[in-house]
Design a protein around this motif. Structure first.
Motif, short mmCIF file in Angstrom:
data_model
loop_
_atom_site.label_atom_id
_atom_site.label_comp_id
_atom_site.label_asym_id
_atom_site.label_seq_id
_atom_site.Cartn_x
_atom_site.Cartn_y
_atom_site.Cartn_z
N VAL A 173 59.79 88.61 67.22
CA VAL A 173 60.05 89.22 65.98
C VAL A 173 60.92 87.98 64.95
N GLY A 174 60.37 87.89 63.88
CA GLY A 174 61.12 87.04 62.97
C GLY A 174 60.32 86.58 61.79
N ARG A 175 60.91 85.45 61.30
CA ARG A 175 60.18 84.89 59.91
C ARG A 175 59.03 84.16 60.58
N LEU A 176 57.65 84.07 59.91
CA LEU A 176 56.47 83.34 60.45
C LEU A 176 56.67 81.78 59.47
N SER A 177 57.38 80.95 59.94
CA SER A 177 57.59 79.77 59.48
C SER A 177 57.49 78.59 60.31
N TYR A 178 57.18 77.51 59.97
CA TYR A 178 56.79 76.41 61.01
C TYR A 178 57.93 76.27 62.03
N ASN A 179 59.29 76.22 61.60
CA ASN A 179 60.39 75.99 62.43
C ASN A 179 60.53 77.16 63.51
N LYS A 180 60.03 78.19 63.36
CA LYS A 180 60.33 79.14 64.27
C LYS A 180 59.40 79.06 65.45
N GLY A 181 58.47 78.20 65.72
CA GLY A 181 57.79 77.95 66.64
C GLY A 181 56.74 78.66 67.25
N VAL A 182 56.22 79.71 66.53
CA VAL A 182 55.23 80.57 66.95
C VAL A 182 54.07 79.90 67.25
N GLN A 183 53.52 78.83 66.77
CA GLN A 183 52.55 77.97 67.20
C GLN A 183 52.52 77.55 68.84
N TYR A 184 53.68 77.39 69.23
CA TYR A 184 54.06 77.07 70.73
C TYR A 184 53.86 78.21 71.51
N LEU A 185 54.28 79.51 70.99
CA LEU A 185 53.93 80.69 71.67
C LEU A 185 52.56 81.03 71.77
N ILE A 186 51.68 80.68 70.64
CA ILE A 186 50.13 81.02 70.61
C ILE A 186 49.68 80.11 71.88
N SER A 187 49.93 78.72 71.84
CA SER A 187 49.50 77.77 73.05
C SER A 187 50.03 78.36 74.19
N ALA A 188 51.14 79.14 74.40
CA ALA A 188 51.64 79.48 75.77
C ALA A 188 50.54 80.51 76.20
N ILE A 189 50.49 81.46 75.17
CA ILE A 189 49.36 82.53 75.48
C ILE A 189 47.97 81.98 76.01
N SER A 190 47.54 81.10 75.34
CA SER A 190 46.20 80.45 75.75
C SER A 190 46.59 79.79 77.12
N LYS A 191 47.50 79.33 77.36
CA LYS A 191 47.40 78.77 79.04
C LYS A 191 47.52 80.00 80.04
N LEU A 192 48.46 81.19 79.50
CA LEU A 192 48.44 82.26 80.30
C LEU A 192 47.11 82.98 80.41
N LYS A 193 46.21 82.76 79.25
CA LYS A 193 44.86 83.52 79.51
C LYS A 193 43.91 82.43 80.49
N THR A 194 44.36 81.31 80.46
CA THR A 194 43.27 80.31 81.46
C THR A 194 43.60 80.86 82.88
N ARG A 195 44.94 81.39 82.97
CA ARG A 195 45.25 81.93 84.44
C ARG A 195 44.80 83.41 84.72
N GLY A 196 44.24 83.94 83.85
CA GLY A 196 43.81 85.34 84.09
C GLY A 196 44.56 86.44 83.95
#
Length: 383
Positions: free
Chosen positions: A216-239
């Motif tokens: 929950v929050g603004r979608l700006s670079y500094n909010k780091g959502v891009q890192y959350l997306i990368s983390a989701i990608s890693k969780l996906k590879t673990r099934g």
């Protein structure tokens, strides 16, 4: 006490607006008076009810309106856009300031070339870093210089303030980097005492076993959502069977959507857009874990106590004052800043432990009650 609060804008229900609203209710509940003056506002019922105080704007008659209100003191919710008006008002009335965010020209203390934190004081080197280290978003030299001068003006006003309120030790440190006297800085309870008991984890009962992750929050670079997306990608590879809901909007949204598509995560990540502040409670209710992946020097992040009040565990990056919430309440999990691998692991840890019962669920803070401080040590002394 008659307190005039100054804010830049009162629009979209961000953390600063939410705090002003809550503080206004506390002031009114204690038989004191307050009014708000701002550049503009679009409504005062963002949080489900009218703010309940006089709203002024910096129009042609603003000086007469302030004089008619007869404030005992000013409470400036710091913004570079109101420094000129505050400077004028501070000649007549005692000034108290709340630094909700860092006060460097870029307002983030983030070098976006390598996502590093800047620990330097504001100076001419900022104009070089604005472009070389990409700490500034706006590329126009005129705007860069304007914000540089406004940052300097902000720090000058701090030195005139009777007290400067900050929510975390990290924010206090950032002002000390700017040469502000630490004796002027007061740590205050940004929750205004509203989280006396955050309670046990509220697990959602569902037929499915999907792990629901919420941002929950603004979608700006500094909010780091891009890192959350990368983390989701890693969780996906673990099934891991999961769904991630991103609530909010902002200038970086299109790039985040493209990143999701590039990583083939559209099935797992859902962009909800802006949601009314009242309706957002439903998203908290349906979440298993709330993630706050800010990579800038986040001052405090009100979403953290809000999520805990909703009974949800929270995963944060160790950035600015975010990790300090773990000293105040349980079920706060801290991941290494800008490390999506550690963020994924921390999400899994939070998920494993969210059924664990803690004996101590109390919110703990030794920080100052800002209203009482203004009343006892601030405004009352200047009546």
């Amino acid at each position: 006490m008659r307190l005039l609060q100054i804010i830049d804008k009162y629009h979209d229900g961000g953390g600063k607006e939410r705090f002003l609203y809550d503080l206004t209710q506390k002031i009114r509940a204690n038989d004191s008076e307050t009014a708000v003056i701002c550049l503009d506002y679009s409504g005062t019922s963002i949080w489900g009810g009218e703010i309940g105080c006089e709203m002024m704007t910096f129009d042609r008659a603003w000086r007469d309106n302030v004089q008619a209100f007869k404030p005992d003191a000013l409470l400036w919710h710091v913004s570079p856009n109101t420094t000129d008006e505050v400077k004028e008002l501070a000649l007549k009335y005692p000034l108290f300031s709340i630094a909700h965010n860092v006060t460097c020209p870029a307002g983030t203390r983030l070098f976006r070339d390598k996502d590093e934190i800047c620990m330097c004081s504001t100076g001419l080197k900022c104009m070089v870093n604005w472009y070389v280290r990409r700490c500034g978003i706006n590329k126009a030299p005129k705007e860069a210089f304007r914000l540089f001068k406004k940052s300097q003006a902000t720090h000058d006003l701090f030195k005139q303030s009777k007290a400067i309120y900050v929510a975390t030790q990290a924010m206090k440190q950032s002002l000390e980097w700017e040469g502000i006297d630490p004796n002027q800085i007061k740590l205050f309870d940004i929750t205004l005492g509203s989280l006396t008991d955050v309670g046990p984890i509220n697990n959602v009962t569902r037929e499915d076993t999907i792990l629901n992750i919420l941002y929950v929050g603004r979608l700006s670079y500094n909010k780091g959502v891009q890192y959350l997306i990368s983390a989701i990608s890693k969780l996906k590879t673990r099934g891991i069977d999961m769904a991630c809901y991103i609530v909010g909007g902002g200038w970086y949204e299109d790039r985040l959507i493209n990143l999701v598509e590039d990583k083939e995560l559209r099935q797992f990540i859902h962009f909800i857009g802006k949601v009314d502040s009242v309706k957002i409670k439903q998203y908290y209710q349906n979440a298993d874990i709330v993630v706050v992946p800010s990579i800038w020097y986040e001052a405090a992040g009100l979403v953290v106590p809000e999520a805990r009040q909703a009974g949800k565990p929270v995963v944060v990056f160790d950035s600015g004052g975010l990790s300090e919430w773990s000293n105040m309440m349980n079920h706060i999990y801290v991941a290494k800043r800008k490390d999506s691998f550690d963020l994924a692991n921390t999400i899994l840890t939070a998920n494993e432990q969210r059924h664990t019962e803690y004996n101590d669920n109390l919110f703990k803070t030794m920080y100052t009650d800002i209203y009482q401080h203004l009343l006892d040590q601030g405004c009352e002394n200047y009546l």
